[in-house]
Structure formats: C-alpha cells, structure tokens
Design a protein around this motif. Structure first.
Motif, short mmCIF file in Angstrom:
data_model
loop_
_atom_site.label_atom_id
_atom_site.label_comp_id
_atom_site.label_asym_id
_atom_site.label_seq_id
_atom_site.Cartn_x
_atom_site.Cartn_y
_atom_site.Cartn_z
N LYS B 115 0.41 -1.28 -0.37
CA LYS B 115 -0.32 -0.17 -0.21
C LYS B 115 0.69 1.75 -0.42
O LYS B 115 0.18 2.57 0.57
N VAL B 116 2.11 0.89 0.07
CA VAL B 116 2.49 2.84 -0.48
C VAL B 116 3.65 2.74 -1.79
O VAL B 116 3.60 1.36 -2.15
N ASN B 117 3.51 3.93 -2.56
CA ASN B 117 3.62 4.18 -3.44
C ASN B 117 5.15 4.24 -3.62
O ASN B 117 5.96 4.82 -2.49
N PHE B 118 6.38 3.97 -4.46
CA PHE B 118 7.65 3.83 -4.26
C PHE B 118 7.70 5.41 -6.16
O PHE B 118 7.78 4.36 -6.81
N LYS B 119 8.14 6.51 -5.78
CA LYS B 119 7.98 7.40 -6.83
C LYS B 119 9.47 7.34 -7.23
O LYS B 119 9.82 7.28 -8.33
N THR B 120 10.53 7.62 -6.16
CA THR B 120 11.98 7.56 -6.73
C THR B 120 12.67 6.34 -6.90
O THR B 120 11.53 4.81 -6.44
N PRO B 121 13.70 5.87 -7.61
CA PRO B 121 13.70 4.72 -7.62
C PRO B 121 15.80 4.31 -6.02
O PRO B 121 15.16 2.86 -5.79
N LYS B 122 15.93 5.51 -5.56
CA LYS B 122 16.23 5.33 -3.91
C LYS B 122 14.90 4.95 -3.04
O LYS B 122 16.23 4.57 -2.23
N ASP B 123 14.09 5.40 -2.90
CA ASP B 123 12.61 4.67 -2.33
C ASP B 123 13.08 3.10 -2.09
O ASP B 123 13.35 2.83 -1.10
N LEU B 124 13.24 3.13 -4.08
CA LEU B 124 12.59 1.52 -3.76
C LEU B 124 13.75 0.83 -3.09
O LEU B 124 13.73 -0.49 -2.92
N VAL B 125 15.17 1.02 -3.79
CA VAL B 125 16.07 0.24 -3.08
C VAL B 125 16.55 0.32 -1.78
O VAL B 125 16.57 -0.89 -1.03
#
Lengths: 156, 193
Positions: B115-125
């Motif tokens: 349920k959390v959006n990841f908009k930047t590659p850094k956050d996703l990593v």
C-alpha cells in the motif's frame, strides 16, 4: 398459608441480541467478501553475478538474445531472435529452442535465453513469451536490461 | 357455551430455529470464503498465463509483492485510461481487448508495495534492501551477498515494461541483490481455455 406458584415452563433465553450480532457479522462478510482468484506465478532471474547495472548491449552472436518491441502507432509487436524478426511467438520459440540445444550440445549446459523487451512493451506479451518458454521446457530465462547506450540504440 | 378465557391463550410465536440455522450456515460460508490474506495485492488485472504455477497459500504471508498499477484518475488526468475505465464499467470488455495497451506512459503507473507508493528509485532500493537483508546467502559473489528473498512482480497486463524494469534495476542494485523474480499471472479459470 398460600402456596407459591411454581412456573413449570422452561425458561426461554432471549435470542434477539444474538440474532442481531449474527446479522451484523453476516452483512459485514457479505459486503467485504472478495472471492479468491486463482493467481499463479512464472519464475525468472536476474543475472546473479552481474547485477543489472550498466550492462552493455549484448553481443548478439554469442547469446540467445530475444528482443521484443512494440510499435505504438501500428499497435504491433515485433519479436526478434538475435537480428532476425519472427512473425509470432510460436515460430520464435521453436528457433530459440533449437539455438539453446545447439549451445548445450557445444558444452554450455547453463545456456539461458536473454530476454530484453523494449520499455514500452506491455506486460501481457512478455508474460505470454515466458509462458511459451515454460510450455517448451525452456526453464532458464534471464532478463537483460540495457545500459544508457543500449537504451539509446533501442530508441533509434 | 363455554367462553374462551383470553388469559389462557399463549401468544403465538414462530419457530426461529431453522432461520438461525440458515443464518449460521451463511455466516460460516462467508467467513471461510473471504480471503483476508490478499491485503498486499492491489486491484489489477494480471497478465494471463496458462502454464503458471499456483501460488502456495503457505508462502503468501512471507512473500514480497511489488504491484504495478495505473495511477487513479482522481490524481491524474489520463484520457486513455478514462476511456478504458468507462468501457469496463459499461461492460464493454471486448472493446478494451481490441486495443488494451492505450496508456504506456511510465509516469502514469505506480509501483506499490504493501500500500505504499515508490516514486523514486532510491526509495525503492531502500525498501527492497530492508527486505533483502532478512535473508542473505552465505557465499559472496563479487562484492555482494545475494539475497535469498524472492520478489513477485505483479503488474497489470497493460503496464509498460519500463515499470517492471525499474523494479528489476532496484533488485539488481548491489545493496539489494535480489535476483529471484516471480511474475504474477492469472491462471485460466476452470472451464476456460
């Protein structure tokens, strides 16, 4: 002395609150129900020893490299094995299978299909390709992500 | 003629037992049929795959699922998606299937994990690193200890590969090193081809 009257009827518990609760629960479950959908999975891998960073475009003669592109104007998918275009997935997979068998015969037991879809290809054709690989017992399918030079070449 | 003594007549009551039985049966049915385990699965239509393996229910709680869904129309304006939603709501799915791949703009699609959006590659990593660190292999390959964790990429069948690529690039980051992937797919329903 007057005798006390004994009521010989069985005591009746009041069912109303329980029925109320049960109805509440029933309505909750009826409203929140979402039936299970049969979902499955298809396995794949990223190259374990390389990561996905800065991989140059594949040397096409060395690898069983499959490329998929999508022409947004014509709404048409194009499938390539190395540099040869195939009209559909079935023909492509036959050729891929043959190429893998040749690789294995020449001693490369771990030969894998390197799949490199273009960035605008929708997921359905990619999954259909993985599905076709599975049908043809091609278990090793790796995704190959292009680096900047590869992406530029893909745009051209 | 003897008069009927009104006080002696018991109030009429109907037997509630069969109704309560039925209601309990319904309650038990809905309790069992409701699937509460799919909180991490977003509402999307996965691609169809005939030969996909069924996801074992015992692995459901431990898996990490990255959903790829189209941004809601309340947040962005996307004519293509709006048209598709309208066709879907009016039951004209055949028209959607004639041209399903209308919105392939990566900026219109979201990567959502629990349920959390990841908009930047850094956050996703960073998010994937947390997950990858839970289980690492003992043997080092190059400079990294690959993770044993499996990530399921569950994308809508209309999503562009660019979004999946973003997840893959995050998985391939040396901090994460998750190389086992699964793709969510819809298996044919019984009786369908």
């Amino acid at each position: 002395m007057a005798k006390a009257k004994i009521d010989d009827k069985m005591p009746q518990p009041d069912m109303t609150p329980m029925i109320d609760c049960i109805f509440q629960l029933l309505i909750f479950f009826m409203c929140s129900i979402k039936f299970k959908v049969i979902e499955g999975k298809l396995l794949s891998w990223l190259p374990k020893d390389k990561g996905s960073q800065n991989i140059p475009p594949p040397k096409l003669t060395e690898e069983v490299a499959v490329r998929v592109t999508f022409d947004e104007k014509e709404k048409k998918l194009h499938y390539y094995l190395i540099n040869r275009e195939f009209p559909n997935v079935d023909d492509l997979i036959k050729e891929v299978k043959g190429a893998l068998e040749l690789k294995k015969a020449s001693g490369e037991k771990d030969a894998a299909v390197k799949l490199g879809p273009a960035r605008n290809v929708p997921m359905q054709p990619i999954i259909a390709l993985l599905d076709a690989c599975k049908l043809n017992n091609i278990d090793k399918v790796e995704f190959q992500l292009l680096d900047e030079s590869g992406l530029k070449a893909q745009k051209k | 003629m003897a008069k009927l003594n009104v006080d002696q007549v018991e109030p009429s009551s109907f037997d509630m037992t069969p109704m309560i039985d039925c209601v309990f049966q319904l309650l038990i049915f809905f309790m069992l049929a409701t699937d509460m385990s799919q909180k991490e699965l977003e509402a999307l239509i996965p691609p169809k795959a005939k030969f996909a393996e069924e996801v074992k229910s015992d692995k459901v709680s431990t898996r990490l699922v990255a959903n790829i869904v189209h941004e809601g129309l309340d947040k962005i304006s996307c004519e293509a998606w709006q048209e598709m939603t309208m066709l879907d709501n009016s039951g004209r799915r055949d028209e959607i299937l004639k041209n399903p791949f209308r919105c392939l703009k990566p900026e219109h699609w979201l990567i959502r994990i629990r349920k959390v959006n990841f908009k930047t590659p850094k956050d996703l990593v960073l998010r994937l690193k947390e997950e990858a660190d839970l289980e690492r292999e003992k043997d080092r390959i190059g400079n990294v200890y690959p993770s044993k964790r499996v990530i399921m990429i569950r994308a809508d069948f209309r999503a562009p590969f660019a979004m999946v690529e973003a997840v893959m690039r995050a998985c391939g980051d040396p901090q994460v090193a998750m190389y086992k992937l699964e793709f969510g797919a819809m298996m044919p329903q019984p009786g369908q081809d």
